[in-house]
Design a protein around this motif. Structure first.
Motif, PDB file in Angstrom:
ATOM      1  N   LEU A  79       0.770  -1.346  -0.102  1.00 50.28           N
ATOM      2  CA  LEU A  79      -0.143   0.125  -0.185  1.00 50.28           C
ATOM      3  C   LEU A  79       0.803   1.289   0.016  1.00 50.28           C
ATOM      4  CD1 LEU A  79      -2.737  -0.892   2.513  1.00 50.28           C
ATOM      5  CD2 LEU A  79      -3.004  -0.777   0.004  1.00 50.28           C
ATOM      6  N   GLU A  80       2.102   1.178   0.513  1.00 53.60           N
ATOM      7  CA  GLU A  80       2.893   2.239   0.579  1.00 53.60           C
ATOM      8  C   GLU A  80       4.124   2.369  -0.521  1.00 53.60           C
ATOM      9  OE1 GLU A  80       4.395   1.472   4.262  1.00 53.60           O
ATOM     10  OE2 GLU A  80       2.635   1.914   5.404  1.00 53.60           O
ATOM     11  N   ILE A  81       3.846   1.325  -1.548  1.00 57.16           N
ATOM     12  CA  ILE A  81       5.151   1.277  -2.476  1.00 57.16           C
ATOM     13  C   ILE A  81       5.124   2.539  -3.417  1.00 57.16           C
ATOM     14  CG2 ILE A  81       4.138  -0.164  -4.272  1.00 57.16           C
ATOM     15  CD1 ILE A  81       6.539  -1.981  -4.011  1.00 57.16           C
ATOM     16  N   SER A  82       3.815   2.960  -3.740  1.00 56.69           N
ATOM     17  CA  SER A  82       3.891   4.048  -4.591  1.00 56.69           C
ATOM     18  C   SER A  82       4.619   5.034  -4.479  1.00 56.69           C
ATOM     19  CB  SER A  82       2.585   4.582  -4.709  1.00 56.69           C
ATOM     20  OG  SER A  82       1.502   3.610  -4.994  1.00 56.69           O
ATOM     21  N   ALA A  83       5.146   5.526  -3.267  1.00 58.91           N
ATOM     22  CA  ALA A  83       6.108   6.551  -2.800  1.00 58.91           C
ATOM     23  C   ALA A  83       7.689   6.163  -3.297  1.00 58.91           C
ATOM     24  CB  ALA A  83       6.072   6.596  -1.307  1.00 58.91           C
ATOM     25  N   LYS A  84       7.702   4.836  -3.775  1.00 58.21           N
ATOM     26  CA  LYS A  84       9.177   4.248  -3.976  1.00 58.21           C
ATOM     27  C   LYS A  84       9.130   3.958  -5.671  1.00 58.21           C
ATOM     28  CE  LYS A  84      10.706   3.469   0.160  1.00 58.21           C
ATOM     29  NZ  LYS A  84      12.312   3.927   0.677  1.00 58.21           N
ATOM     30  N   LEU A  85       8.370   4.423  -6.506  1.00 58.10           N
ATOM     31  CA  LEU A  85       8.490   3.974  -7.819  1.00 58.10           C
ATOM     32  C   LEU A  85       9.582   4.601  -8.372  1.00 58.10           C
ATOM     33  CD1 LEU A  85       4.558   4.626  -8.738  1.00 58.10           C
ATOM     34  CD2 LEU A  85       5.714   2.447  -8.074  1.00 58.10           C
ATOM     35  N   ASP A  86      10.091   5.875  -8.148  1.00 60.92           N
ATOM     36  CA  ASP A  86      11.250   6.353  -8.608  1.00 60.92           C
ATOM     37  C   ASP A  86      12.502   5.607  -8.460  1.00 60.92           C
ATOM     38  OD1 ASP A  86       9.709   8.300  -9.883  1.00 60.92           O
ATOM     39  OD2 ASP A  86      10.254   9.876  -8.052  1.00 60.92           O
ATOM     40  N   SER A  87      12.648   5.210  -7.238  1.00 64.50           N
ATOM     41  CA  SER A  87      13.890   4.217  -6.606  1.00 64.50           C
ATOM     42  C   SER A  87      13.746   3.058  -7.246  1.00 64.50           C
ATOM     43  CB  SER A  87      13.951   4.304  -5.287  1.00 64.50           C
ATOM     44  OG  SER A  87      12.739   3.968  -4.619  1.00 64.50           O
ATOM     45  N   ILE A  88      12.551   2.462  -7.306  1.00 62.08           N
ATOM     46  CA  ILE A  88      12.436   1.227  -8.047  1.00 62.08           C
ATOM     47  C   ILE A  88      12.801   1.119  -9.367  1.00 62.08           C
ATOM     48  CG2 ILE A  88      10.643  -0.717  -8.664  1.00 62.08           C
ATOM     49  CD1 ILE A  88       9.319   0.006  -6.158  1.00 62.08           C
ATOM     50  N   SER A  89      12.405   2.357 -10.442  1.00 56.91           N
ATOM     51  CA  SER A  89      12.611   2.501 -11.628  1.00 56.91           C
ATOM     52  C   SER A  89      14.210   2.712 -11.840  1.00 56.91           C
ATOM     53  CB  SER A  89      11.865   3.722 -12.044  1.00 56.91           C
ATOM     54  OG  SER A  89      10.650   3.657 -12.235  1.00 56.91           O
ATOM     55  N   GLU A  90      14.772   3.321 -10.828  1.00 55.14           N
ATOM     56  CA  GLU A  90      16.295   3.511 -11.062  1.00 55.14           C
ATOM     57  C   GLU A  90      16.906   2.204 -10.849  1.00 55.14           C
ATOM     58  OE1 GLU A  90      17.421   6.443  -8.338  1.00 55.14           O
ATOM     59  OE2 GLU A  90      16.216   8.300  -9.438  1.00 55.14           O
TER      60      GLU A  90
END
Length: 347
Positions: free
Chosen positions: A181-192
């Protein structure tokens, strides 16, 4: 086969193609080669990548066909025919390639301890960086007029792409203990992180990743219902407090057990509730009921003051509050002056 003296590829209306094999294979010295903007043309002979031409118009001669000349020993005294394959390449970046995980990633949410089926979707951009390396992987596969599109490249790399993304997303959720539920805030770091892991796979085939974005990470609605129920119970717990929440849950369990066809014992057995827990909850319920019974007040039949339920004598006038029985055997209601059965006066 007819001799062709002009080679050109107008391209497609859309820019989603990456390779086109021109049907011309019987050329002559002096043939005019036209390469459009955003294109490159490569001559291939016997499976070997030879001369490369960028955007422009060329007249084929010994000057601009040095490698091919060394292979076939073309005499340039006249319009001498020779054979070679011509491939047009799209060298413009395609930035609108969509990808997604067809199979869900099975994980256990580290915060709510529920099983989730996570899927990811996004967008990426690709560009040809090494023409020769890319063509070597395709030579012998394409026929005349064959066109390779970017979507085919994405399909080819989908297995590697999904495998790397699953590893990255699972690492973020499980090892870093980030709830889905909180992973949306990590989309940028996951993409990198993801782009660094998949770059080497594409570069092996002469492709470079221009950009890579994860647009969303989600899971089915029925999986979310499990977390929603947990959040609802947690909210009740925080609002009601520890003791009242436990009492409420006790009544909920017994109410469910009473409505179960197999009875209370069957409900506890089906739910995996042990005898010890059921007994403890029974004692807690009994104490709660006794407490509520004490809080119920009654009135003295003699002086009329309010007295706590269960009191045997009035603390004000000393009158007995125990229920009386008539000589005929009927229990008399409190404060009765005559027996409702035989009519005899109550002493």
């Amino acid at each position: 086969m007819a001799i062709i003296d002009r080679v050109k590829f107008d391209g497609l209306r859309s820019r989603d193609w990456i390779v086109f094999k021109h049907p011309a294979d019987n050329l002559v010295v002096g043939t005019q080669l036209i390469v459009g903007e955003g294109q490159a043309a490569i001559f291939v002979k016997s499976g070997r990548v030879c001369d490369l031409f960028n955007a422009g118009t060329y007249t084929l001669s010994a000057v601009n066909l040095p490698i091919l000349q060394s292979l076939v020993n073309i005499p340039f005294g006249g319009q001498t025919p020779f054979t070679a394959e011509i491939y047009y390449l799209n060298v413009v970046s395609n930035l609108d390639l969509q990808w997604g995980t067809s199979d869900p990633i099975q994980i256990i949410d580290p915060k709510y301890y529920t099983r989730l089926r996570v899927r990811a979707f996004g967008q990426m951009g690709l560009k040809l960086s090494d023409y020769s390396l890319f063509l070597k992987e395709l030579i012998g596969v394409l026929g005349p007029n064959d066109i390779v599109k970017f979507n085919l490249i994405i399909d080819y790399f989908k297995g590697v792409l999904v495998q790397k993304l699953k590893a990255v997303i699972a690492d973020i959720i499980i090892n870093q203990k980030i709830s889905a539920l909180e992973i949306s805030a990590k989309l940028d770091s996951i993409s990198e992180t993801a782009i660094e892991r998949i770059k080497p796979e594409f570069s092996r085939y002469g492709l470079s990743i221009v950009n890579f974005f994860i647009k969303s990470i989600n899971f089915p609605e029925e999986d979310f219902e499990q977390i929603n129920e947990i959040l609802k119970n947690r909210a009740e717990f925080e609002i009601m407090g520890d003791s009242r929440y436990v009492t409420k849950r006790s009544f909920d369990v017994y109410d469910h057990a009473a409505s179960n066809e197999s009875g209370v014992a069957g409900a506890f057995a089906a739910g995996g509730v042990g005898l010890g827990l059921g007994t403890a909850m029974g004692y807690k319920m009994q104490n709660t009921i006794n407490t509520e019974a004490v809080l119920d007040s009654i009135k003295c039949t003699s002086c009329g003051i309010s007295i706590a339920g269960g009191t045997k004598f009035c603390p004000e006038c000393g009158a007995s509050l125990a229920p009386k029985t008539c000589q005929c055997g009927v229990k008399l209601p409190a404060g009765a002056k005559f027996c409702p059965e035989c009519g005899k006066k109550v002493d």
